[in-house]
Design an enzyme around this catalytic site. Sequence first.
Site, mmCIF file in Angstrom:
data_model
loop_
_atom_site.group_PDB
_atom_site.id
_atom_site.type_symbol
_atom_site.label_atom_id
_atom_site.label_comp_id
_atom_site.label_asym_id
_atom_site.label_seq_id
_atom_site.Cartn_x
_atom_site.Cartn_y
_atom_site.Cartn_z
ATOM 1 N N LEU B 113 0.792 -1.209 -0.200
ATOM 2 C CA LEU B 113 -0.034 -0.103 -0.029
ATOM 3 C C LEU B 113 0.991 1.080 0.155
ATOM 4 C CD1 LEU B 113 -2.622 -0.962 2.828
ATOM 5 C CD2 LEU B 113 -2.956 -1.005 0.181
ATOM 6 N N GLU B 115 4.971 3.096 1.248
ATOM 7 C CA GLU B 115 6.092 3.078 2.020
ATOM 8 C C GLU B 115 6.216 4.407 2.858
ATOM 9 O OE1 GLU B 115 10.225 0.736 0.739
ATOM 10 O OE2 GLU B 115 8.364 1.226 -0.598
ATOM 11 N N GLY B 116 6.478 4.097 4.315
ATOM 12 C CA GLY B 116 6.807 5.086 5.036
ATOM 13 C C GLY B 116 8.319 5.498 5.482
ATOM 14 N N THR B 120 6.925 -0.430 5.758
ATOM 15 C CA THR B 120 6.366 -0.723 4.458
ATOM 16 C C THR B 120 4.917 -1.080 4.815
ATOM 17 O OG1 THR B 120 8.518 -1.271 3.470
ATOM 18 C CG2 THR B 120 6.418 -1.642 2.180
ATOM 19 N N LYS B 136 2.118 -3.379 8.922
ATOM 20 C CA LYS B 136 3.142 -2.243 8.901
ATOM 21 C C LYS B 136 4.346 -2.912 9.275
ATOM 22 C CE LYS B 136 3.936 2.372 10.396
ATOM 23 N NZ LYS B 136 3.457 3.403 11.362
ATOM 24 N N ASP B 228 2.517 15.099 14.305
ATOM 25 C CA ASP B 228 2.675 14.895 12.988
ATOM 26 C C ASP B 228 1.346 14.782 12.248
ATOM 27 O OD1 ASP B 228 4.095 14.537 10.588
ATOM 28 O OD2 ASP B 228 4.336 12.619 10.794
#
Lengths: 284, 439
Positions: B113, B115-116, B120, B136, B228
């Site tokens: 879905l 990539e942070g 991922t 995650k 954030d």
Amino acid sequence: PNPPLQSPAAALGPEPASAPVPDNVPAGTSASPGPPERPPGRCAPPGLEEALGALGLQGEREYARDIFAEVMVCPALPQMALPSTVTPEMRALVVDWLVQVHVRVPGLAGDTLYLAVHLLDSYLRCSRVRLHRLQLLGMACLFVACKMEECVLPEPASLCLLGAGSFSQAELLRAERRILSRLDFRLHHPGPLLCLELLAALAGSNPQVMLLAAYFLELSLLEVETAGWEPSRCAAAALSLARRVLHVAGSGLEPALYRYGHRGTPDLPSWSLSVLSQRVRNNC
Amino acid sequence: MGQELCAKTLRPGCSCHRCWEGGDARSCQRRAPERTRTEAAIQLTDLKEASRSMTSFHPRGRQAAHARKCKSKRPRSNSESFQEEDLRQGFQWPTKSLLPFGAASSYLNLEKLGEGSYATVYKGISRINRQLVALKVISMNEEEGVPFTAIREASLLKGLKHANIVLLHDIIHTKETLTFVFEYMHTDLAQYMSQHPGGLHPHNVRLFMFQLLRGLAYIHHQHVLHRDLKPQNILISHLGELKLADFGLARAKSIPSQTYSSEVVTLWYRPPDALLGATEYSSELDIWGAGCIFIEMFQGQPLFPGVTSIFEQLEKIWEVLGVPTEDTWPGVSKLPNYNPEWFPLLKPQSLQNVWNRLGRIPEAEDLASQMLKGFPRDRVSAQEALVHDYFSSLPSQLHQLPDEESLFTVSGVGLKPEMYDLLASYRKGHRTGHFSKCW
């Protein structure tokens, strides 16, 4: 507009810890119904807002009572015996070493140390540990505590050096994983320092009393018994003892300490004095 | 005392349990059994001794720091015991025949879905209850171990249970990775807005905003700052349920003595006090970001797009709010990034002059202006904002909902079709219906 926290008379009621005191609904301009009342049991002593202001927390007007309630009623770890492999003396030795490591690593916050010892005690309550791994466990707890609290992390390699080579970096990281898994990531713990600061600010204690109380609080880390106490109780005991030692005239704080620190703690002074006599004798 | 411990520690054949070397620890050490043994002997040193030599940078320490990395792939999880001793002692899961939580095999990866920064995210399906989940997958840093963001996120989410906070179902430990299993949400606010360009339906903005503030009020009461907030971190379900996610930068704020880093919050949603370098901030930090998102939902555009530097961002903000003075913002001139040469003639404008759609909705501008105050103390709290007149058209039961109950359990509460969808269906001759693309 700051909603008044609560009238002093209400805060000084006979059973404050259980008296349902709803939050004041902020003076909204709306005709719609106010927010749901917070659960009962939240109460704030008079002067809390000023005390928070003294700690640089003026911004928390809306949530002052919640913060106070949380730090003051933070539950203690269950009173349990240490694992059979670890005696109270060994635990004290490792904690004492952690205190020294905490001083050697530059820039670590005080809360990090208390969280590290809390993690250590939590781990010892749910898992066994081989004796020669106790030092590694302690360091890994400090490492996890740093990740929770610190903006700048110490290098794992330098922590291994502080362990004088008794564990490798890979072992430290493995121990970290094990702690996270065993504690199931339940790592949050407000710790006693904020309680102490709040209680001292409420009592208007001078910096000298505060410093001595912080010292007593740190000594209490070594006691296996206080590991099973609420953080607020440890803080109240440390402050109470510091005030006695420095002969600060009672300002009616003690009842408040008992009430907000922990209800029904008749043994505060006796514990404090026994700790003082033992520890000061050992250290001096 | 130290001597005593030392004597006990050094007793040969110590019958301690092998807790620290169960499971895959063995597979790592198998390659160098001799060395392990010698190291074990070295570990049996006096702790006092160790603490005294802390500052002497021991060469052996360096060697140990480069210890061989284990390559075992065997998955390891919460539900599996780390210790074979435990297994031998009959430690069993109550649902032995069923699939356990915490095991990697209980979930199927479907598709990637996104990539942070440190993880991922995959769409997955739970084989336990057949529900969709978001997996995650966090990769371990070889040097630093588990990323601190992962540790903070998981430990905070463990304590947060609310209908407007993303739910952490499960945590899976494997050798190389750590996987957080979240409830699956169909899209996020950034994607929802890009699929409906030109601004969202005012009714939907109200529902989203109420949920956003409800989630914020809850975490602020729990002494947690999100830190954030941005549309990408706000998840939206089919129904329109909104949930705060990505608590990697969040932290418990109950500890005030720590000054926080000012490097939080994506630039566009960062409040002026943080931009000016203030490091003591509180729940007002999140309120500014929520205010930006509020207006962005109406406008369909970020408030201050294309900004790349802190000073550019500040100037954009001053163009709307006016340059702050000591009168309007006590202490502003002492902040690190304050520039006394800012042109003080920039006067505050009404927000609807800048963002025209605000003016069309009663009370929306008033709420937005209370959230977008330069001086942090002046900003409305999430709890106060929930009772603002802007929300008075919503059913009153919404204020009495238990924490874990969704807005959409109240009858009559639902999203309205977005104008863009209606137009698209008119053009195509059929309704596009639900937003189909995920994440």
